[in-house]
Scaffold this motif. Sequence first.
Motif, PDB file in Angstrom:
ATOM      1  N   PHE A  55       0.946  -1.111   0.138  1.00 51.14           N
ATOM      2  CA  PHE A  55      -0.009  -0.100   0.013  1.00 51.14           C
ATOM      3  C   PHE A  55       0.842   1.132  -0.081  1.00 51.14           C
ATOM      4  O   PHE A  55       0.204   2.408  -0.082  1.00 51.14           O
ATOM      5  N   TYR A  56       2.242   1.280  -0.033  1.00 51.23           N
ATOM      6  CA  TYR A  56       2.896   2.387   0.278  1.00 51.23           C
ATOM      7  C   TYR A  56       3.976   2.309  -0.945  1.00 51.23           C
ATOM      8  O   TYR A  56       4.268   1.235  -1.507  1.00 51.23           O
ATOM      9  N   PRO A  57       4.440   3.492  -1.415  1.00 51.45           N
ATOM     10  CA  PRO A  57       5.604   3.527  -2.523  1.00 51.45           C
ATOM     11  C   PRO A  57       6.672   2.862  -2.159  1.00 51.45           C
ATOM     12  O   PRO A  57       7.128   3.003  -0.633  1.00 51.45           O
ATOM     13  N   GLN A  58       7.631   2.311  -3.084  1.00 51.13           N
ATOM     14  CA  GLN A  58       8.733   1.541  -2.728  1.00 51.13           C
ATOM     15  C   GLN A  58       9.817   2.675  -3.158  1.00 51.13           C
ATOM     16  O   GLN A  58       9.895   2.976  -4.089  1.00 51.13           O
ATOM     17  N   VAL A  59      10.741   3.024  -2.363  1.00 42.77           N
ATOM     18  CA  VAL A  59      11.844   3.766  -2.287  1.00 42.77           C
ATOM     19  C   VAL A  59      13.243   3.120  -2.191  1.00 42.77           C
ATOM     20  O   VAL A  59      13.283   2.393  -1.099  1.00 42.77           O
ATOM     21  N   SER A  60      14.132   3.346  -3.196  1.00 43.53           N
ATOM     22  CA  SER A  60      15.299   2.883  -2.948  1.00 43.53           C
ATOM     23  C   SER A  60      16.448   3.735  -3.483  1.00 43.53           C
ATOM     24  O   SER A  60      16.180   4.569  -4.422  1.00 43.53           O
ATOM     25  N   GLY A  61      17.730   3.549  -2.892  1.00 48.52           N
ATOM     26  CA  GLY A  61      18.695   4.382  -3.294  1.00 48.52           C
ATOM     27  C   GLY A  61      19.832   3.714  -3.889  1.00 48.52           C
ATOM     28  O   GLY A  61      20.205   2.464  -3.705  1.00 48.52           O
ATOM     29  N   GLN A  62      20.696   4.150  -4.713  1.00 42.97           N
ATOM     30  CA  GLN A  62      21.838   3.676  -5.532  1.00 42.97           C
ATOM     31  C   GLN A  62      22.920   4.661  -5.366  1.00 42.97           C
ATOM     32  O   GLN A  62      22.774   5.766  -5.803  1.00 42.97           O
ATOM     33  N   LEU A  63      24.104   4.013  -5.227  1.00 42.80           N
ATOM     34  CA  LEU A  63      25.344   4.959  -5.617  1.00 42.80           C
ATOM     35  C   LEU A  63      26.325   3.962  -6.500  1.00 42.80           C
ATOM     36  O   LEU A  63      26.154   2.828  -6.303  1.00 42.80           O
ATOM     37  N   GLY A  64      26.904   4.556  -7.275  1.00 48.54           N
ATOM     38  CA  GLY A  64      27.857   3.654  -8.245  1.00 48.54           C
ATOM     39  C   GLY A  64      28.874   4.506  -8.869  1.00 48.54           C
ATOM     40  O   GLY A  64      28.883   5.771  -8.823  1.00 48.54           O
ATOM     41  N   ALA A  65      29.945   3.781  -9.209  1.00 44.31           N
ATOM     42  CA  ALA A  65      31.152   4.361  -9.914  1.00 44.31           C
ATOM     43  C   ALA A  65      31.655   3.338 -10.901  1.00 44.31           C
ATOM     44  O   ALA A  65      31.784   2.222 -10.758  1.00 44.31           O
ATOM     45  N   GLY A 124      24.566   8.507  -8.294  1.00 44.01           N
ATOM     46  CA  GLY A 124      23.729   8.465  -7.280  1.00 44.01           C
ATOM     47  C   GLY A 124      22.370   8.805  -7.392  1.00 44.01           C
ATOM     48  O   GLY A 124      22.158   9.691  -8.476  1.00 44.01           O
ATOM     49  N   GLY A 125      21.346   8.249  -6.854  1.00 41.17           N
ATOM     50  CA  GLY A 125      20.030   8.461  -6.960  1.00 41.17           C
ATOM     51  C   GLY A 125      19.212   7.778  -6.119  1.00 41.17           C
ATOM     52  O   GLY A 125      19.521   6.914  -5.680  1.00 41.17           O
ATOM     53  N   LEU A 126      17.758   8.151  -6.483  1.00 43.74           N
ATOM     54  CA  LEU A 126      16.499   7.477  -5.614  1.00 43.74           C
ATOM     55  C   LEU A 126      15.748   7.123  -6.631  1.00 43.74           C
ATOM     56  O   LEU A 126      15.273   7.750  -7.740  1.00 43.74           O
ATOM     57  N   ASP A 127      15.260   5.935  -6.390  1.00 39.12           N
ATOM     58  CA  ASP A 127      14.191   5.427  -7.391  1.00 39.12           C
ATOM     59  C   ASP A 127      12.845   5.235  -6.630  1.00 39.12           C
ATOM     60  O   ASP A 127      13.124   4.678  -5.551  1.00 39.12           O
ATOM     61  N   VAL A 128      11.722   5.642  -7.125  1.00 44.09           N
ATOM     62  CA  VAL A 128      10.290   5.683  -6.439  1.00 44.09           C
ATOM     63  C   VAL A 128       9.678   4.791  -7.276  1.00 44.09           C
ATOM     64  O   VAL A 128       9.174   5.179  -8.510  1.00 44.09           O
ATOM     65  N   SER A 133       0.993   1.586 -12.776  1.00 41.90           N
ATOM     66  CA  SER A 133       2.461   1.531 -12.093  1.00 41.90           C
ATOM     67  C   SER A 133       3.064   2.927 -12.477  1.00 41.90           C
ATOM     68  O   SER A 133       2.870   3.566 -13.453  1.00 41.90           O
ATOM     69  N   LEU A 134       3.307   3.657 -11.448  1.00 42.49           N
ATOM     70  CA  LEU A 134       3.986   4.958 -11.344  1.00 42.49           C
ATOM     71  C   LEU A 134       5.357   4.746 -10.814  1.00 42.49           C
ATOM     72  O   LEU A 134       5.657   4.317  -9.828  1.00 42.49           O
ATOM     73  N   THR A 135       6.502   5.566 -11.812  1.00 37.85           N
ATOM     74  CA  THR A 135       7.799   5.317 -11.304  1.00 37.85           C
ATOM     75  C   THR A 135       8.235   6.710 -11.477  1.00 37.85           C
ATOM     76  O   THR A 135       8.004   7.585 -12.109  1.00 37.85           O
ATOM     77  N   ALA A 136       9.299   6.926 -10.528  1.00 35.30           N
ATOM     78  CA  ALA A 136      10.071   8.247 -10.599  1.00 35.30           C
ATOM     79  C   ALA A 136      11.379   8.015 -10.174  1.00 35.30           C
ATOM     80  O   ALA A 136      11.819   7.315  -9.358  1.00 35.30           O
ATOM     81  N   SER A 137      12.281   8.799 -10.755  1.00 40.83           N
ATOM     82  CA  SER A 137      13.798   8.587 -10.470  1.00 40.83           C
ATOM     83  C   SER A 137      14.503   9.978 -10.362  1.00 40.83           C
ATOM     84  O   SER A 137      14.076  10.959 -11.265  1.00 40.83           O
ATOM     85  N   PHE A 138      15.435  10.108  -9.583  1.00 42.21           N
ATOM     86  CA  PHE A 138      16.295  11.422  -9.575  1.00 42.21           C
ATOM     87  C   PHE A 138      17.547  11.103  -8.777  1.00 42.21           C
ATOM     88  O   PHE A 138      17.730  10.246  -7.993  1.00 42.21           O
ATOM     89  N   GLY A 139      18.416  11.629  -9.644  1.00 39.81           N
ATOM     90  CA  GLY A 139      19.857  11.493  -9.386  1.00 39.81           C
ATOM     91  C   GLY A 139      20.894  12.379  -9.955  1.00 39.81           C
ATOM     92  O   GLY A 139      20.440  13.450 -10.184  1.00 39.81           O
ATOM     93  N   GLN A 140      22.151  11.960  -9.675  1.00 35.14           N
ATOM     94  CA  GLN A 140      23.026  12.878 -10.037  1.00 35.14           C
ATOM     95  C   GLN A 140      24.281  12.080 -10.811  1.00 35.14           C
ATOM     96  O   GLN A 140      24.465  11.018 -10.262  1.00 35.14           O
ATOM     97  N   GLN A 141      24.597  12.619 -11.828  1.00 33.45           N
ATOM     98  CA  GLN A 141      25.963  11.918 -12.476  1.00 33.45           C
ATOM     99  C   GLN A 141      27.220  12.838 -12.622  1.00 33.45           C
ATOM    100  O   GLN A 141      26.909  14.094 -12.767  1.00 33.45           O
ATOM    101  N   GLY A 142      28.445  12.512 -12.569  1.00 32.91           N
ATOM    102  CA  GLY A 142      29.559  13.325 -12.611  1.00 32.91           C
ATOM    103  C   GLY A 142      30.836  12.491 -13.033  1.00 32.91           C
ATOM    104  O   GLY A 142      30.785  11.322 -12.702  1.00 32.91           O
ATOM    105  N   ALA A 143      31.668  13.120 -13.762  1.00 38.12           N
ATOM    106  CA  ALA A 143      32.816  12.495 -14.180  1.00 38.12           C
ATOM    107  C   ALA A 143      33.988  12.379 -12.950  1.00 38.12           C
ATOM    108  O   ALA A 143      34.707  11.585 -12.977  1.00 38.12           O
ATOM    109  N   LEU A 144      33.788  13.134 -12.148  1.00 37.46           N
ATOM    110  CA  LEU A 144      34.643  13.344 -10.923  1.00 37.46           C
ATOM    111  C   LEU A 144      33.720  13.173  -9.476  1.00 37.46           C
ATOM    112  O   LEU A 144      32.533  13.814  -9.613  1.00 37.46           O
ATOM    113  N   PRO A 145      34.329  13.083  -8.595  1.00 36.92           N
ATOM    114  CA  PRO A 145      33.351  12.895  -7.442  1.00 36.92           C
ATOM    115  C   PRO A 145      32.830  14.208  -7.025  1.00 36.92           C
ATOM    116  O   PRO A 145      31.758  14.470  -6.336  1.00 36.92           O
TER     117      PRO A 145
END
Length: 582
Positions: A179-189, A213-217, A397-409
């Motif tokens: 009954f609730y949104p599913q939220v997950s986070g991810q970091l990657g290099a 790095g970002g969040l998926d809902v 189904s409803l999905t949303a994602s928000f994140g950041q990307q960069g070549a350097l930390p």
Amino acid sequence: MLGSSEFPRRDRRVDATGRRPRDRRRYADRRPLPPVTEFGTVPIPKRSSTTRPEPRGSAGAAPGTPASMTPGRTALIAGAAALIAAGCTIGPPYVPPGAPATQRYTGGAQPGHTVVGAAGTAQHFVYGEKLNAQWWTLFRSTELDRLLRTTLRRNPTLEAARATLRQARDTLEADEGAFYPQVSGQLGAKRQRFSGAVFGGGLPSRIFNLYTGGLDVSYYPDFFGANRLVYHQQKAHVDYRRFQMQAAYLTLESNVVSLAITAAELREQIRATHTILADERTLLTLTGQRYRLGAVPYLDVINQRSRLAVTRAGLPPLEQQLARTRHRLAILSGEYPSQWKGYAWTLAGLRLPLELPVSLPSALVQQRPDIRAAEAQMRAANAQIGIDTARMYPVVSLTASFGQQGALPRKLFDSAGNVWGLAADLTQPLFQGGLLRAQRRASREAYRAMAADYRKTVLGAFAQVADALRAVENGARTLRAQRQALAAAREALGLARSQYAAGAADYLRVLTAQIAFRNACIRTLQARAGRLRDTTALFAAIGGGWWPQPGGAKASAGGGHGDRSGPIPPASEAAANKRGTP
């Protein structure tokens, strides 16, 4: 300058919707339909013929409607909202089974009390009275109470039932997450080398780094109630496991009490059999002496040897039955047979309750845990029909994602590396070869099967109560007859001893009367034990003592808190059962 006679002015009148009226002659056969006010549509507001028409999109629309929304769009949106609201009730509503259409357990006159025994006592059936939750204490045996408390703490079957109930509850809690949104986070290099050959070979190879790095809902709106139906079905499974655990408690309690009565009966029967064996050996010796004196034929010696052998042959089965009974009690107590010490209870230490509470037929279905478990299975099967029906409707189904990307930390949180996405999906089954309809038909038949099983369980419960009532009634008559036979055997033994003392009879007659008296004692002992077991069966048939504390100790036992020994009900509920007779 043109006059009005040359060019007639256009009709500037407008109707209530802001439109100019059409030519009545041209559209005479296209009469407008009256506004529909049933569920799912919105009635068109009526206006007085004397009211000044309003411009389109202002007061002519429904209150709170945007200026660009026409009545047709309003009706469409309202119909969609009504469809969604109706979708929340997909599946047949569950109707609990009604009370049994009977007011008695037995055919003919329902027993009110048993016959008065030789001791001048009778058991009375108190219909509609509540039973003590710890009903075995009505036998007023300290050793039996200790045995039951130890068994309820250590029995492995109860531990498994409690664990199964906790598993069902945890599964129910997991189903709530739908009954609730599913939220997950991810970091990657990532570090990767690209070859210039990919771009035609004209560019050098490149190596680059990418940090993300970002969040998926994700969220699945329960428009058609599928998740709610799954939740209700699992809730029914939890109730089923809880009632199964209660049934396991009741079965264990009745088995332990019956086995304890049987063990006490066997010990006294073995003791009486040893006494009879001693008397028969003495009788065989006297018969042999009289044969050597020529007073009796050799056939009497053979007959006495046969009776002695028969009595001796009956002793090992009694000892084996006692050993098996003790082993079963040890296993039920959660101990090895070699480690179980047992308890020294006797039939004399067990009191027969004089007043027996009996549930009314209309209340039995709410007090027997096996009936409640069958009803929970019906609720689960009913929810399955709705689940199979909901599979025919769209899944959103409803999905949303928000994140950041960069070549350097350090570039990871720059605004230039901001990425996001929104998506909405709708999946509607179109053709599956009749699979979904067949599944729904199968679930309906499963519900009918559960309903039939429920009725079968209710009928079996009523049969058990009826059997127990007649068993208590007939057992009292059997015990009275055995006590009369015992009294006659005792009187015959007394006469034989008096005649032997007066020299009118030999000792052989005394021994014969004494053996008959011992056999009458064993039969009376068996009738007493049978009456105690019949009372135990009646308490188990009416469901034990679950209903005085629906959320009490027995229900809390599912949480795994050890002993399920709840408080004894007040004296007003159980005082009538406190009195007993040996």
